[in-house]
Design a protein around this motif. Structure first.
Motif, PDB file in Angstrom:
ATOM      1  N   VAL A 162       0.838  -1.203   0.000  1.00  0.00           N
ATOM      2  CA  VAL A 162       0.000   0.000   0.000  1.00  0.00           C
ATOM      3  C   VAL A 162       0.869   1.248   0.000  1.00  0.00           C
ATOM      4  CG1 VAL A 162      -1.632   1.346   1.376  1.00  0.00           C
ATOM      5  CG2 VAL A 162      -2.001  -1.107   1.052  1.00  0.00           C
ATOM      6  N   SER A 163       1.940   1.228   0.798  1.00  0.00           N
ATOM      7  CA  SER A 163       2.777   2.423   0.954  1.00  0.00           C
ATOM      8  C   SER A 163       3.733   2.635  -0.219  1.00  0.00           C
ATOM      9  CB  SER A 163       3.584   2.327   2.249  1.00  0.00           C
ATOM     10  OG  SER A 163       2.737   2.208   3.365  1.00  0.00           O
ATOM     11  N   LEU A 164       4.322   1.548  -0.722  1.00  0.00           N
ATOM     12  CA  LEU A 164       5.410   1.663  -1.688  1.00  0.00           C
ATOM     13  C   LEU A 164       5.083   1.144  -3.079  1.00  0.00           C
ATOM     14  CD1 LEU A 164       8.283   0.469   0.698  1.00  0.00           C
ATOM     15  CD2 LEU A 164       7.615   2.826   0.168  1.00  0.00           C
ATOM     16  N   GLY A 165       3.936   0.529  -3.240  1.00  0.00           N
ATOM     17  CA  GLY A 165       3.582  -0.002  -4.541  1.00  0.00           C
ATOM     18  C   GLY A 165       4.021  -1.444  -4.690  1.00  0.00           C
ATOM     19  N   VAL A 166       3.697  -2.020  -5.848  1.00  0.00           N
ATOM     20  CA  VAL A 166       3.934  -3.432  -6.072  1.00  0.00           C
ATOM     21  C   VAL A 166       5.421  -3.782  -6.081  1.00  0.00           C
ATOM     22  CG1 VAL A 166       4.011  -3.369  -8.606  1.00  0.00           C
ATOM     23  CG2 VAL A 166       3.079  -5.378  -7.437  1.00  0.00           C
ATOM     24  N   GLY A 167       6.269  -2.810  -6.343  1.00  0.00           N
ATOM     25  CA  GLY A 167       7.708  -3.055  -6.301  1.00  0.00           C
ATOM     26  C   GLY A 167       8.221  -3.389  -4.917  1.00  0.00           C
ATOM     27  N   ALA A 168       7.395  -3.176  -3.893  1.00  0.00           N
ATOM     28  CA  ALA A 168       7.804  -3.492  -2.516  1.00  0.00           C
ATOM     29  C   ALA A 168       7.972  -4.986  -2.290  1.00  0.00           C
ATOM     30  CB  ALA A 168       6.781  -2.931  -1.524  1.00  0.00           C
ATOM     31  N   THR A 169       7.550  -5.809  -3.247  1.00  0.00           N
ATOM     32  CA  THR A 169       7.802  -7.244  -3.097  1.00  0.00           C
ATOM     33  C   THR A 169       9.298  -7.540  -2.958  1.00  0.00           C
ATOM     34  OG1 THR A 169       7.812  -7.507  -5.509  1.00  0.00           O
ATOM     35  CG2 THR A 169       5.719  -7.923  -4.349  1.00  0.00           C
ATOM     36  N   ALA A 170      10.130  -6.672  -3.538  1.00  0.00           N
ATOM     37  CA  ALA A 170      11.582  -6.884  -3.463  1.00  0.00           C
ATOM     38  C   ALA A 170      12.105  -6.799  -2.036  1.00  0.00           C
ATOM     39  CB  ALA A 170      12.308  -5.867  -4.346  1.00  0.00           C
ATOM     40  N   LEU A 171      11.368  -6.134  -1.147  1.00  0.00           N
ATOM     41  CA  LEU A 171      11.809  -6.027   0.245  1.00  0.00           C
ATOM     42  C   LEU A 171      11.839  -7.390   0.930  1.00  0.00           C
ATOM     43  CD1 LEU A 171       9.784  -2.876   1.379  1.00  0.00           C
ATOM     44  CD2 LEU A 171      12.204  -2.980   0.758  1.00  0.00           C
ATOM     45  N   PHE A 172      11.137  -8.360   0.378  1.00  0.00           N
ATOM     46  CA  PHE A 172      11.024  -9.658   1.026  1.00  0.00           C
ATOM     47  C   PHE A 172      11.957 -10.703   0.429  1.00  0.00           C
ATOM     48  CE2 PHE A 172       6.986  -7.406   1.479  1.00  0.00           C
ATOM     49  CZ  PHE A 172       6.877  -7.378   2.863  1.00  0.00           C
ATOM     50  N   ILE A 173      12.908 -10.274  -0.375  1.00  0.00           N
ATOM     51  CA  ILE A 173      13.911 -11.201  -0.911  1.00  0.00           C
ATOM     52  C   ILE A 173      14.919 -11.623   0.161  1.00  0.00           C
ATOM     53  CG2 ILE A 173      15.825 -11.434  -2.550  1.00  0.00           C
ATOM     54  CD1 ILE A 173      14.243  -9.731  -4.503  1.00  0.00           C
ATOM     55  N   PRO A 174      15.453 -10.702   0.985  1.00  0.00           N
ATOM     56  CA  PRO A 174      16.497 -11.096   1.941  1.00  0.00           C
ATOM     57  C   PRO A 174      16.142 -12.253   2.861  1.00  0.00           C
ATOM     58  CG  PRO A 174      16.437  -8.714   1.743  1.00  0.00           C
ATOM     59  CD  PRO A 174      15.255  -9.233   0.983  1.00  0.00           C
ATOM     60  N   PRO A 175      14.915 -12.342   3.430  1.00  0.00           N
ATOM     61  CA  PRO A 175      14.645 -13.504   4.298  1.00  0.00           C
ATOM     62  C   PRO A 175      14.824 -14.840   3.597  1.00  0.00           C
ATOM     63  CG  PRO A 175      12.956 -11.821   4.587  1.00  0.00           C
ATOM     64  CD  PRO A 175      13.784 -11.393   3.423  1.00  0.00           C
ATOM     65  N   ALA A 176      14.477 -14.903   2.302  1.00  0.00           N
ATOM     66  CA  ALA A 176      14.610 -16.164   1.572  1.00  0.00           C
ATOM     67  C   ALA A 176      16.069 -16.539   1.392  1.00  0.00           C
ATOM     68  CB  ALA A 176      13.923 -16.043   0.208  1.00  0.00           C
ATOM     69  N   VAL A 177      16.891 -15.564   1.016  1.00  0.00           N
ATOM     70  CA  VAL A 177      18.314 -15.837   0.799  1.00  0.00           C
ATOM     71  C   VAL A 177      18.980 -16.217   2.124  1.00  0.00           C
ATOM     72  CG1 VAL A 177      20.495 -14.862  -0.001  1.00  0.00           C
ATOM     73  CG2 VAL A 177      18.357 -14.303  -1.194  1.00  0.00           C
ATOM     74  N   LEU A 178      18.661 -15.479   3.187  1.00  0.00           N
ATOM     75  CA  LEU A 178      19.244 -15.773   4.498  1.00  0.00           C
ATOM     76  C   LEU A 178      18.815 -17.156   4.985  1.00  0.00           C
ATOM     77  CD1 LEU A 178      20.822 -14.918   7.007  1.00  0.00           C
ATOM     78  CD2 LEU A 178      18.729 -13.815   7.856  1.00  0.00           C
ATOM     79  N   MET A 179      17.530 -17.487   4.816  1.00  0.00           N
ATOM     80  CA  MET A 179      17.053 -18.788   5.273  1.00  0.00           C
ATOM     81  C   MET A 179      17.683 -19.906   4.477  1.00  0.00           C
ATOM     82  SD  MET A 179      15.024 -19.974   7.638  1.00  0.00           S
ATOM     83  CE  MET A 179      16.062 -21.376   8.012  1.00  0.00           C
ATOM     84  N   GLY A 180      17.876 -19.699   3.181  1.00  0.00           N
ATOM     85  CA  GLY A 180      18.548 -20.709   2.378  1.00  0.00           C
ATOM     86  C   GLY A 180      19.955 -20.974   2.870  1.00  0.00           C
ATOM     87  N   PHE A 181      20.677 -19.911   3.228  1.00  0.00           N
ATOM     88  CA  PHE A 181      22.041 -20.058   3.737  1.00  0.00           C
ATOM     89  C   PHE A 181      22.039 -20.771   5.088  1.00  0.00           C
ATOM     90  CE2 PHE A 181      25.461 -18.310   6.422  1.00  0.00           C
ATOM     91  CZ  PHE A 181      26.565 -18.775   5.716  1.00  0.00           C
TER      92      PHE A 181
END
Length: 386
Positions: A162-181
């Protein structure tokens, strides 16, 4: 003088399962992120409803169809990298989709995210079962992690979108990479000094497994129907606000997490088959009470109880499926966690047609009868071999 030897401290179910439960939560967060972000693609990029449904289809195709195949591969080879890579790819695909400039690229990235989800479940289900041993309660932590991730996705992503638009999905990439590691390091530590795993003996019982899969499809159809129409029922039939409609959906999902954990504890006490049968039977009165509640205040309690009843057998399905296929735990997990859950969602368009003709209240009435099919099928299930 007698010398005493202190026993090693017991490891709790949560300590054994925490890596897998948290990884499952992170992985299924991205399954929930896709439906949470689709309305913003429609509003901000003028995608049609058909195009929006195509995005949901891409994620579903990627996550559902490959899981049995990947389960076979996980049973043939250890592939310790598969679950860590899967959760990372799931996050990368869903996160980058909001930045993609064209519809075909968005579609391809959501398909890739679904493939990551598909890669995670069979391998993680196999290794989580090895960590859980014979405890249904321990396995319920793993299953509940997925339910919690699906619940957290709209709760955390919607304000950002709502605040940043649909591009805000990129904010949720780091948890996936960190969890994979983290998960990859956990796999390395777990196997560094371990001996080669023993081959599991036993007879795979395909007929009971297929019956169990049918029971899970029925449960999933009920869960998907509630997940899709409960907010609309609150708004259009009970006259609640949109905010209260969202609260009703959240209450149902929270009840689902609780039901998964309760089901694992009950299964350790009275057995897995009885838990499946009790959960299937309990869903009917819980849904009936919800349907006849005259106002949102009373309904808020009933919707939590409905979430508990519908999800009570969920962790048991995973463990019982692996008991029916003792030499194929990855295949069993791929079907019970992936294919059967997605297959249940295929019935939602039928419920949508009912809602178009008679309103969401007719959908809730229909859902009161669907668990009867699960009760009949569950009565055919035999005890798993020991």
């Amino acid at each position: 003088m007698v010398e005493t030897v202190e026993a090693a401290p017991a490891v709790s179910d949560w300590q054994r399962m925490r890596h897998w439960a948290i990884a499952h939560m992170v992985d299924d967060f991205y399954q929930g992120l896709v439906p949470a972000s689709i309305p913003f693609f429609v509003l901000q990029r003028d995608y049609s409803y058909i195009a929006a449904s195509g995005l949901a289809l891409a994620a579903t195709l990627g996550s559902a169809l490959p899981q049995p195949i990947l389960g076979v591969l996980a049973d043939r080879w250890r592939l310790l990298w598969l679950a860590p890579a899967g959760v990372s790819v799931a996050g990368l695909g869903a996160g980058l989709a909001g930045l993609a400039p064209t519809y075909p690229l968005v579609w391809a990235l959501l398909l890739l995210s679904g493939l990551g989800v598909a890669a995670f479940h069979p391998a993680a289900g196999r290794d989580a079962r090895a960590a859980a041993g014979d405890s249904a309660r321990a396995m319920s932590f793993f299953a509940a992690g997925g339910s919690a991730g699906f619940f957290l996705a709209p709760a955390l992503a919607t304000p950002a979108l709502v605040s940043l638009g649909v591009g805000a999905t990129a904010l949720f990439i780091p948890p996936a990479v960190l969890m994979g590691f983290v998960l990859w390091r956990h796999q390395q530590r777990r196997t560094r000094n371990a001996v080669a795993p023993k081959r599991i003996d036993g007879c795979d019982r395909w007929v009971p497994f297929f019956v169990l899969t049918a029971v899970e499809v029925v449960r999933s159809a009920t869960y998907s129907g509630m997940n899709t129409f409960i907010a609309l029922y609150w708004i259009n039939h009970l006259g609640a606000s949109r905010t209260l409609g969202g609260v009703a959906l959240a209450a149902f999902l929270v009840g689902g997490v609780a039901g998964t954990l309760v089901g694992g504890r009950i299964a350790d006490r009275i057995g897995m088959l009885r838990t499946v049968q009790i959960g299937s039977a309990a869903a009917i009165p819980a849904l009936v009470v919800l349907r006849i509640c005259p106002n949102p205040a009373l309904g808020s309690v009933a919707v939590v109880l409905a979430g508990i009843a519908v999800n009570m057998p969920f962790a048991v399905f995973v463990k019982l499926g692996q008991d029916y296929l003792p030499t194929r735990p990855g295949t069993a997990a791929g079907v019970t966690l992936g294919l059967a859950v997605s297959a249940g969602g295929l019935f939602v368009p039928v419920l949508g047609a009912i809602a178009d003709r008679h309103g969401p209240q007719a959908v809730l009435t229909t859902l009161c009868f669907i668990p009867a099919v699960a009760i009949a099928l569950a009565a055919l299930l035999p005890e798993p071999a020991r």
